[in-house]
Scaffold this active site. Structure first.
Site, PDB file in Angstrom:
ATOM      1  N   CYS A 264       0.838  -1.199   0.000  1.00  0.00           N
ATOM      2  CA  CYS A 264       0.000   0.000   0.000  1.00  0.00           C
ATOM      3  C   CYS A 264       0.882   1.262   0.000  1.00  0.00           C
ATOM      4  CB  CYS A 264      -0.980  -0.041   1.168  1.00  0.00           C
ATOM      5  SG  CYS A 264      -2.413   1.055   0.957  1.00  0.00           S
TER       6      CYS A 264
ATOM      7  N   HIS B 219      -3.384  -5.799   0.994  1.00  0.00           N
ATOM      8  CA  HIS B 219      -2.701  -6.023   2.272  1.00  0.00           C
ATOM      9  C   HIS B 219      -2.636  -7.508   2.644  1.00  0.00           C
ATOM     10  CE1 HIS B 219      -2.404  -1.832   3.900  1.00  0.00           C
ATOM     11  NE2 HIS B 219      -3.396  -1.615   3.045  1.00  0.00           N
TER      12      HIS B 219
ATOM     13  N   GLU C 221      -0.828  -8.863   4.867  1.00  0.00           N
ATOM     14  CA  GLU C 221      -0.662  -8.989   6.316  1.00  0.00           C
ATOM     15  C   GLU C 221      -1.997  -8.942   7.045  1.00  0.00           C
ATOM     16  OE1 GLU C 221      -0.866  -4.511   5.906  1.00  0.00           O
ATOM     17  OE2 GLU C 221      -0.398  -6.268   4.663  1.00  0.00           O
TER      18      GLU C 221
END
Length: 232
Positions: free
Chosen positions: A86, A196, A198
């Site tokens: 990002c 994302h 994660e």
């Protein structure tokens, strides 16, 4: 294997990245403040999402001048694994570690929801535990995720297999050229992506599809180091 998570003023996904490394592969991980000038102790560096320096001027435009960026560029040249997520992707393009730029979303709205991605290239150190053309579910959260490059650069990305992820056809959330969600450098050791991973490391989060990005990195490092790989 040792990971670094870079932290800039305004980063807000650094804890997510740190916890993802801990929970998926259990490797040592440190927060590294943006004033650091030495990343030589680390095998992989994560550049997290957020709003570095408040996104003033342009997303990533100020962060590219942080002292740690010189060490990050050296790490890239040394073949270490670098993942920008990002705002981290925006920083990597501003620093010219990756080509192109991230523009305002075509709809001029912040988009925050799950997104379907195609794994276009599963031969990078970040995607080796995925199948080629696999459809995965990874969330997005951005207002400036519209990837742009000129036609000549796009042809190079396509010819060199530098497009790593695409948004599923018909579901491009930001207007990115060629539905691009993530790319890598020519060497394949630097990846930038807007979604994302994660935030998708456990089914309790809605998807565990991001977990294999971290196992991929560890397996690539273990293979390069002559150690046995782990299951995906």
């Amino acid at each position: 294997m040792k990971f670094a998570v870079l932290v800039f003023p305004g980063s807000n996904c650094d804890i997510d990245c740190y916890k993802a490394v801990e929970s998926t592969i259990g490797q040592p991980v440190d927060y590294v403040w943006q004033t650091s000038t030495d990343l030589s102790a680390y095998d992989a560096i994560l550049v997290p999402g957020g709003f570095s320096y408040g996104d003033y001027l342009r997303c990533g435009a100020i962060a590219q001048f942080a002292p740690v960026m010189g060490a990050l560029k050296q790490a890239a040249e040394d073949g270490k694994y670098i993942l920008g997520i990002c705002n981290g992707f925006q920083i990597l393009t501003e620093a010219r570690l990756l080509p192109g730029a991230l523009l305002r979303n075509k709809a001029l709205k912040f988009r925050c929801h799950s997104a379907k991605l195609r794994v276009v290239n599963n031969e990078t150190p970040f995607t080796r535990d995925y199948a080629e053309n696999e459809l995965i579910d990874i969330p997005i959260a951005h207002g400036e995720g519209n990837y742009y490059c000129d036609e000549a650069t796009l042809k190079e990305l396509q010819a060199n297999r530098q497009i790593v992820f695409r948004y599923e056809a018909g579901n491009n959330p930001n207007g990115s050229v060629d539905d691009i969600a993530g790319i890598c450098n020519r060497a394949g050791n630097v990846v930038g992506m807007m979604p994302h991973p994660e935030r998708a490391v456990h089914e309790l989060l809605g998807s565990a599809d991001g977990k294999r990005m971290f196992t991929s990195i560890l397996n690539a490092w273990r293979e390069r180091s002559g150690a046995a790989v782990i299951g995906g």
